[in-house]
Design a protein around this motif. Structure first.
Motif, mmCIF file in Angstrom:
data_model
loop_
_atom_site.group_PDB
_atom_site.id
_atom_site.type_symbol
_atom_site.label_atom_id
_atom_site.label_comp_id
_atom_site.label_asym_id
_atom_site.label_seq_id
_atom_site.Cartn_x
_atom_site.Cartn_y
_atom_site.Cartn_z
ATOM 1 N N GLY A 241 1.019 -1.222 0.251
ATOM 2 C CA GLY A 241 0.138 0.086 0.108
ATOM 3 C C GLY A 241 0.825 1.098 -0.057
ATOM 4 N N SER A 242 0.237 2.313 -0.584
ATOM 5 C CA SER A 242 1.141 3.510 -0.799
ATOM 6 C C SER A 242 1.165 4.092 0.479
ATOM 7 N N ASP A 243 2.403 4.759 0.780
ATOM 8 C CA ASP A 243 2.891 5.319 2.090
ATOM 9 C C ASP A 243 3.594 6.854 1.597
ATOM 10 N N PRO A 244 2.607 7.824 1.242
ATOM 11 C CA PRO A 244 3.216 9.080 1.155
ATOM 12 C C PRO A 244 3.892 9.875 2.238
ATOM 13 N N ILE A 245 3.317 9.503 3.367
ATOM 14 C CA ILE A 245 3.977 10.690 4.485
ATOM 15 C C ILE A 245 4.877 10.056 5.222
ATOM 16 N N GLY A 246 4.921 8.666 5.265
ATOM 17 C CA GLY A 246 5.911 8.041 5.897
ATOM 18 C C GLY A 246 7.140 7.919 5.373
ATOM 19 N N THR A 247 7.177 7.317 4.002
ATOM 20 C CA THR A 247 8.331 7.013 3.282
ATOM 21 C C THR A 247 8.642 7.985 2.161
ATOM 22 N N GLY A 248 7.385 8.696 1.667
ATOM 23 C CA GLY A 248 7.589 9.811 0.647
ATOM 24 C C GLY A 248 7.486 9.333 -0.844
ATOM 25 N N SER A 249 8.053 10.140 -1.758
ATOM 26 C CA SER A 249 7.958 9.883 -2.970
ATOM 27 C C SER A 249 8.474 8.560 -3.508
ATOM 28 N N GLY A 250 7.874 7.812 -4.177
ATOM 29 C CA GLY A 250 8.329 6.219 -4.687
ATOM 30 C C GLY A 250 7.644 5.303 -4.070
ATOM 31 N N ALA A 251 6.817 5.502 -3.084
ATOM 32 C CA ALA A 251 6.228 4.069 -2.219
ATOM 33 C C ALA A 251 4.827 4.016 -2.825
ATOM 34 N N ALA A 252 4.826 3.883 -3.968
ATOM 35 C CA ALA A 252 3.241 3.512 -4.572
ATOM 36 C C ALA A 252 2.912 2.058 -4.233
ATOM 37 N N GLY A 253 3.708 1.177 -4.313
ATOM 38 C CA GLY A 253 3.380 -0.235 -4.144
ATOM 39 C C GLY A 253 3.092 -0.497 -2.623
#
Length: 702
Positions: free
Chosen positions: A221-233
């Protein structure tokens, strides 16, 4: 087997949750402190903890737990490489304290619901069964020690046993796909610090020695806040271990692997070093049904060898913590079975990753440098020779504020490759996150704004809700994500045929998930857990390329849509444990009225792991099933689809104490049914193979 009833107390400190075991404890007593990853609830090994004001100095633990002498109201501080410093006050009733530490790559604090789902006191809920922190993880974990008893000898092998993962890559270039996402859409972290290359967007699992790890956790699952750009999967989180460990492994097709890791230094400063060397001929036989001659032939894979050397170092000091990973790989770039013109080509890859973290008051600062180099050689056509170099620097800081956690950072990339391929860009981001409890539900939300040269401003956000209801943890999450094009999208996908196109950043406009987890333990000691989720993802301008087809180049498609179901169940009692999982995805590329399946996303997949383990011996059976996988841009048609395949791996291991050493001897038989299959169209995988491994460690670890 007596029951242990857990009670949880959440302390109003940023990113802190305390879990206490009720017992009659005096004001002065021995306390046990255990550290958990606040994002995944996985145990964190090699923590450095101390009771403030005692003057005894920090104590380093080889496991996730350590003992201290503390009175009520004493303050305990814990530090760990890649995690924010944790600090909490001991209560009078606490004899065991669980400290939830935030990874440096994450900013969201643990929610009350996630903590409460980890355990319930018997007095508060007489019907509740024993539950541990593993019941409330969003991700799923596997320890490196258990993987070794199952015959695994590499980090990529460890990850392949995790549920919901789809290993991708050839030979030593191992990566992972989560929830139908491509390899470069998954962020891999080591102790919370991202390892993905600045140029390729990939993190090669072969770069990290297994002996340097304590385990791995996967969270789709996407993690935009924790990991940021690139963590779409999703995120694959690796956790480093401790102690001295050495492993020697030999196997079919000339495979050899040596790994060693050890801790150096004493007192407040320590250095952990790990190294690995592996090589293999990989000259296995296969049946070629795609020969240009039109006939079916039995051939040997040639120029299919792979060699890799990697080194990992971790420095822990009172005021700074540093991790460094370096690797060198050389391998044959063998072509597809129906295009043998590239069978003599060679490739060399070099990677370097260095990152430092420090904390001053309530602020955490980190910085890193990453470098990647590639040399491609075609002995028969030197005109196709190519080289590339990529460098990246990053700095960021975050601070806890009254409304939540604020984080900001800056970075720069420099990319140069043969053919006048160049890319220089500056990037930055800012994010804010916060938690709120309302209507007996824990809410976690945040927003992030990325600014990347050539791609403009890219906003994303996430919101999740969790609630524990008796034995069940119910959660829902919606998120967005962005990923900017990397040099991999422009060049590394096909060094032989480079067609540079201006690509737009891909944007996950919606990643939604509804999940329920249930776990219970019977009076007879049987533990049962069930987990299920409905998932959906819509990506605009998805960057897709189609391996095995010439005349192509990566390009933005209109929209990519994924809808699916995920489920997992576990049963364990005594020495026997059984885990099974499955997924059903419908993933399509939508351009106007045209709908085509996303390449290499199986419509159905699953796996199971059965282990019977005692103190001296372990027997394991691991299965993985991949349903039909489309491989090209075309309608649903068997001619454009790889057939489904079922793989079975068998393992047996035995452990003994030999003088001052603990020895683990394991034998594994992979693809025991000798199924012929292709991980990528035109690239056959070996059939039945074997490996024998010996792992040694001191019987006593300081």
């Amino acid at each position: 087997m007596s029951r242990v009833w857990w009670c949880i107390k959440v302390v109003t400190l940023p990113a802190v949750a305390l879990v206490v075991l009720p017992s009659a404890v005096t004001a002065q007593s021995r306390r046990v402190v255990c550290a958990l990853d606040a994002a995944t609830s996985a145990p964190i090994a090699r923590v450095r903890g101390e009771v403030l004001g005692q003057g005894a100095g920090p104590r380093v633990s080889g496991t996730a737990c350590f003992a201290v002498d503390a009175t009520a109201a004493d303050t305990i501080m814990i530090r760990r490489l890649g995690y924010t410093t944790w600090q909490g006050v001991v209560t009078a009733a606490a004899d065991t304290v669980f400290a939830a530490m935030m990874p440096a790559a994450h900013v969201l604090p643990p929610t009350t619901a996630r903590a409460n789902a980890c355990g319930v006191s018997r007095a508060a809920d007489p019907a509740a069964e024993q539950r541990t922190e593993a019941a409330c993880r969003r991700g799923e974990s596997l320890s490196a020690d258990r993987a070794r008893t199952l015959g695994v000898g590499s980090t990529s092998g460890l990850v392949s046993l995790l549920p919901y993962t789809f290993p991708r890559g050839q030979r030593s270039d191992a990566a992972v796909s989560l929830r139908g996402a491509r390899r470069e859409q998954v962020v891999v972290t080591l102790d919370g610090l991202p390892l993905n290359d600045p140029s390729t967007g990939l993190a090669n699992l072969g770069d990290v020695p297994l002996v340097a790890l304590s385990g791995a956790t996967v969270a789709p699952g996407s993690d935009p806040i924790g990991t940021g750009s690139g963590a779409a999967g999703g995120v694959l989180a690796l956790s480093s271990g401790r102690g001295t460990l050495a492993s020697v492994r030999v196997g079919a097709f000339g495979a050899r692997r040596v790994e060693v890791a050890s801790d150096l230094g004493q007192g407040a400063t320590s250095l952990r070093v790990g190294a690995a060397y592996s090589d293999a001929r990989n000259d296995f036989a296969f049946v070629n049904r795609s020969s240009t001659s039109g006939s079916v032939t039995v051939e040997d894979r040639v120029n299919n060898d792979a060699m890799r050397t990697s080194v990992l170092a971790q420095l822990q000091a009172p005021h700074v913590q540093i991790v460094a990973v370096a690797s060198h790989a050389s391998l044959g770039m063998v072509g597809p079975v129906n295009v043998r013109a590239y069978d003599a080509d060679r490739s060399q890859n070099d990677r370097l990753f260095v990152r430092a973290v420090t904390q001053r008051g309530r602020a955490v600062f980190s910085g890193g440098v990453r470098a990647f180099g590639l040399a491609y050689r075609d002995p028969t056509r030197p005109v196709l020779d190519g080289e590339a170099r990529a460098y990246s620097v990053d700095v960021d800081a975050r601070r806890s504020l009254g409304l939540g956690v604020f984080r900001a950072g800056l970075g720069a990339d420099r990319l140069r490759a043969t053919g006048n391929v160049a890319q220089d860009r500056v990037r930055g981001f800012a994010s804010i996150s916060s938690t709120l409890r309302a209507l007996s539900i824990d809410w976690v939300g945040g927003a992030r704004l990325d600014g990347v040269g050539g791609n403009g401003l890219l906003p994303s956000a996430s919101l999740s809700a969790e609630r524990a209801i008796s034995r069940v943890l119910v959660s829902a999450r919606i998120a967005q994500a962005v990923r900017v094009p990397t040099l991999y999208d422009l060049f590394f996908a096909s060094p032989q045929r480079l067609i540079v196109r201006a690509l737009r950043a891909e944007r996950v406009v919606l990643d939604a998930e509804a999940r329920a987890r249930w776990r219970a333990q019977t009076r007879s000691g049987t533990t049962v857990s069930l987990d299920g989720a409905l998932v959906a993802r819509t990506t605009r301008d998805a960057i897709v390329w189609f391996p095995g087809n010439f005349g192509w180049s990566p390009d933005n498609v209109g929209t990519e849509q994924l809808r699916g179901v995920e489920a997992r169940g576990t049963v364990s009692r005594g020495p026997v444990s059984l885990e099974a999982w499955g997924t059903a995805y419908r993933s399509e590329l939508v351009t106007g009225a045209l709908r085509i399946p996303t390449p290499y996303v199986p419509t159905r997949a699953g796996g199971a792991l059965l282990q019977i383990a005692s103190s001296a011996m372990s027997l394991g059976v691991a299965t993985r099933w991949l349903g039909p996988r489309p491989f090209t841009a075309g309608p649903r048609n068997p001619d454009f689809t790889l057939a489904g395949v079922s793989l079975v791996d068998l393992s047996v291991s035995t452990s003994h104490v030999v003088g001052p050493l603990h020895a683990l001897l394991s034998l594994s038989l992979d693809n025991a049914s000798d199924r012929a299959w292709q991980s990528t169209r035109g690239y056959p995988a070996p059939g039945r193979s074997w490996s024998l491994a010996l792992t040694l460690r001191p019987t006593q670890t300081p």
